[in-house]
Write an enzyme that holds these catalytic residues in place. Structure first.
Site, PDB file in Angstrom:
ATOM      1  N   ASP A 184      -1.238   2.878   8.650  1.00 25.62           N
ATOM      2  CA  ASP A 184      -0.778   2.152   7.781  1.00 25.62           C
ATOM      3  C   ASP A 184       0.209   1.009   7.922  1.00 25.62           C
ATOM      4  O   ASP A 184      -0.029   0.648   9.586  1.00 25.62           O
ATOM      5  CB  ASP A 184       0.068   3.839   7.537  1.00 25.62           C
ATOM      6  N   ASP A 227       3.401  -0.681   6.407  1.00 20.37           N
ATOM      7  CA  ASP A 227       4.535  -0.468   5.560  1.00 20.37           C
ATOM      8  C   ASP A 227       5.384   0.348   6.627  1.00 20.37           C
ATOM      9  O   ASP A 227       4.942   1.992   5.857  1.00 20.37           O
ATOM     10  CB  ASP A 227       5.417  -0.031   3.915  1.00 20.37           C
TER      11      ASP A 227
END
Length: 217
Positions: free
Chosen positions: A13, A15
């Site tokens: 991922d 953020d």
């Protein structure tokens, strides 16, 4: 105690996992909440790990132009790179893995992902599945299934590094192994290995496998 996971590919991922963008993201969603008289904590809690358009649809007034609002917020995020930094050790860890074995699955649009990764100094994996490449955002597993397909591996042969409930649900639903990054310890993370950041995380290639180790807290 040392933690170890083995996989044929590593999916990240962005953020909150590779890039610390919390200050920027929270400021933008706080302004959105105040604009429409919403409870800030509710908006922030829902938005973490999800596509901007999903949060807008959830909270903006029914008669608002949701598409235009999402585009406006996305543009603001791209134009606000200040304060974006890497999660400790992220750049070195990504660089230590053979490039063809890594992917990024993010709820951000591609332009925003490129902007934030560059600002944080974290190398962009060659396989990227951004918001515009999926019909269903996290917590749907589509993004992680797509990344595994592009990497040429089974989802269960990947390990996903995630920080948010929606992303963890997405990766688990895809059948991937999951390592939680940061301090989230809610129900969807129960029983999963975790690390606060990448400062002590190491990767070594052993044949067809990537062996990842770190000191457990």
């Amino acid at each position: 105690m040392e933690q170890t996971v083995r996989a044929r590919a590593v999916i990240f991922d962005m953020d909150g996992t590779l890039v610390d963008s919390n200050a920027v993201v929270e400021a933008i969603w706080r302004a959105f909440a105040e604009r429409f008289g919403l409870v800030v904590a509710d908006v922030l809690g829902f938005s973490h790990g999800r596509q901007t358009s999903d949060t807008v649809r959830r909270f903006a007034p029914a008669d608002a132009d949701h598409e235009a609002l999402a585009a406006e917020l996305a543009a603001t995020e791209v134009e606000t790179p200040d304060g974006i930094v890497e999660v400790a050790g992220a750049a070195a860890f990504v660089e230590s893995i053979p490039a063809g074995r890594t992917a990024l699955v993010t709820s951000a649009p591609l332009l925003l992902a490129k902007t934030r990764m560059a600002e944080a100094g974290v190398p962009m994996p060659p396989v990227v599945v951004p918001a515009e490449d999926v019909a269903h955002g996290k917590p749907d597993p589509e993004g992680y299934l797509r990344a595994a397909e592009l990497l040429g591996v089974r989802p269960e042969d990947t390990v996903v590094f995630e920080d948010a409930p929606a992303g963890i649900e997405s990766a688990r639903a895809a059948g991937a192994q999951v390592v939680v990054v940061g301090d989230y310890a809610g129900p969807v993370a129960a029983g999963l290995p975790a690390t606060p950041d990448f400062a002590s995380v190491r990767a070594a290639v052993e044949g067809d496998e990537i062996v990842i180790t770190w000191a457990a807290a």
